[in-house]
Design a protein around this motif. Sequence first.
Motif, PDB file in Angstrom:
ATOM      1  N   ARG A 401       0.818  -1.228   0.000  1.00 50.24           N
ATOM      2  CA  ARG A 401       0.000   0.000   0.000  1.00 50.24           C
ATOM      3  C   ARG A 401       0.840   1.261   0.000  1.00 50.24           C
ATOM      4  NH1 ARG A 401      -3.438   2.059   3.085  1.00 50.24           N
ATOM      5  NH2 ARG A 401      -2.924   1.190   5.115  1.00 50.24           N
ATOM      6  N   PRO A 405       1.821   3.703  -4.572  1.00 49.84           N
ATOM      7  CA  PRO A 405       0.392   3.535  -4.270  1.00 49.84           C
ATOM      8  C   PRO A 405      -0.490   3.865  -5.464  1.00 49.84           C
ATOM      9  CG  PRO A 405       1.234   5.542  -3.272  1.00 49.84           C
ATOM     10  CD  PRO A 405       2.425   4.805  -3.815  1.00 49.84           C
ATOM     11  N   ALA A 449      -5.840  -4.557  -1.953  1.00 51.36           N
ATOM     12  CA  ALA A 449      -4.893  -3.489  -1.648  1.00 51.36           C
ATOM     13  C   ALA A 449      -3.500  -4.004  -1.296  1.00 51.36           C
ATOM     14  CB  ALA A 449      -5.412  -2.614  -0.503  1.00 51.36           C
TER      15      ALA A 449
END
Length: 453
Positions: A401, A405, A449
């Motif tokens: 993450r 990103p 994610a």
Amino acid sequence: MAALEDPIEINGVEIPNRLYRAPLLECAGNGPDAVETLIDDLEPAAASGVGLICQGATIVRGEGGCAAPGMTRVHDPAFVSRLSRLTDRIHDHGSRIFLQLEHGGLRSMETWHAEYRAENPALGQLAVSEPPWQLRLLDRIGILSYDPHVLSTEEVYELAVDFGRSAAYAIEAGYDGVHLSGANMGIIQQFCSPFYNRRTDEFGGSPEARLEFPALVHDEIRERAGDVPLITKVPAETPAPPRPLVTRKLSLEDGVEMARRLERIGYDAVVPVETSVVWDMSVVRGEYPDRAWANEALREGYDAAFGGPGRRRLVSVGNRLESIVYDTESAWNESFCRRVRERVSIPVLAEGGIRERSTMDRLLGSSGNEGVRTGSSGAPPACEMVGLARPFYAEPRLGARLLEPETDETGVLCGSCNNCTVPQATGAPGICRTPSVLRRRGELERAGAYERQ
């Protein structure tokens, strides 16, 4: 100026980016499942792209010296050789791994863990000097228990050999470098600190003499493990109790000068940290962990560690007071890191309360994803690498993450509530126990994610 995704080299070892998992207590011990436990704890960070994994403090001797239950010992070459399975797994993901070496000295479980003391009545603490009067007072009123053995000059040399020997075992097992736990009130800080060190031989007296032990450890590691990356924490004892309770301690200026001398000794990088002279929440700043103390399943473990329900409640009250003194502060070592970086030419690593990608970019002097390296705040970089610790308890694959990103959500889920740290006094594993954080992590997992792009 550098971006978080840029590689960096430390003494010939290239690290693929500037994000590192700072040392944590993995609670693996030395049992038959120790290697698997370490793989389970550390591999997810490497799989998520984190450039450097720093395995938490490991003890260089076969008995004593553990600051908490579940610490791993690396004095036995047969055991350390088994850790090659861990280092291979980290390398499979392109990451590097350093091993942190430690001995607790007066901070060891021999001082504070009631059940451990009862089970090991002949085991005393190793001490740099006779404990200062403040600690002797705590012993007299029954809060702590001291039965120290002050190291002779010959025994100081023997302890340095243990550091060097353990480092050699680690490098043979595939570790890429060595990280000394030079702060957090371990024995290396105790040698460096005027609060603890009142020696009259070559290892005490002047600031230069108090650095003779880290210099000796450096030489032993170089002789036994070779010219491998060697980094250390550098303490400034600014959060120490106020005068007149503590008049002898390491100031910020002392910490900066110590970093300069460590560079001259031959260390390859430093990690400046503001810490206390006593073991308190200065290293885990944040909230009072209500959930951890209210956990009935842990109370028996707390009572065994602290010596009964009354002492458990006393420690809990102290924990609450410390959470007021050491409340959450973003990047609390930033100023110290900047001052050190102005005076040394080796890499400076920053950790402590770093929770946002924007903070990491500021510390590195980068404007982040835009690729402009002029420095987003106009200030020079504070460091060459940034590290996070407790956030990896909450998000083991956090690196995915934070590195490159894909969304604007680049803050960590960890709120520094410390529900992960206090249970470790009982030997419980370091995991996130906060339901709101775990729910949000589950949502992010389902959204992909934590998958590397």
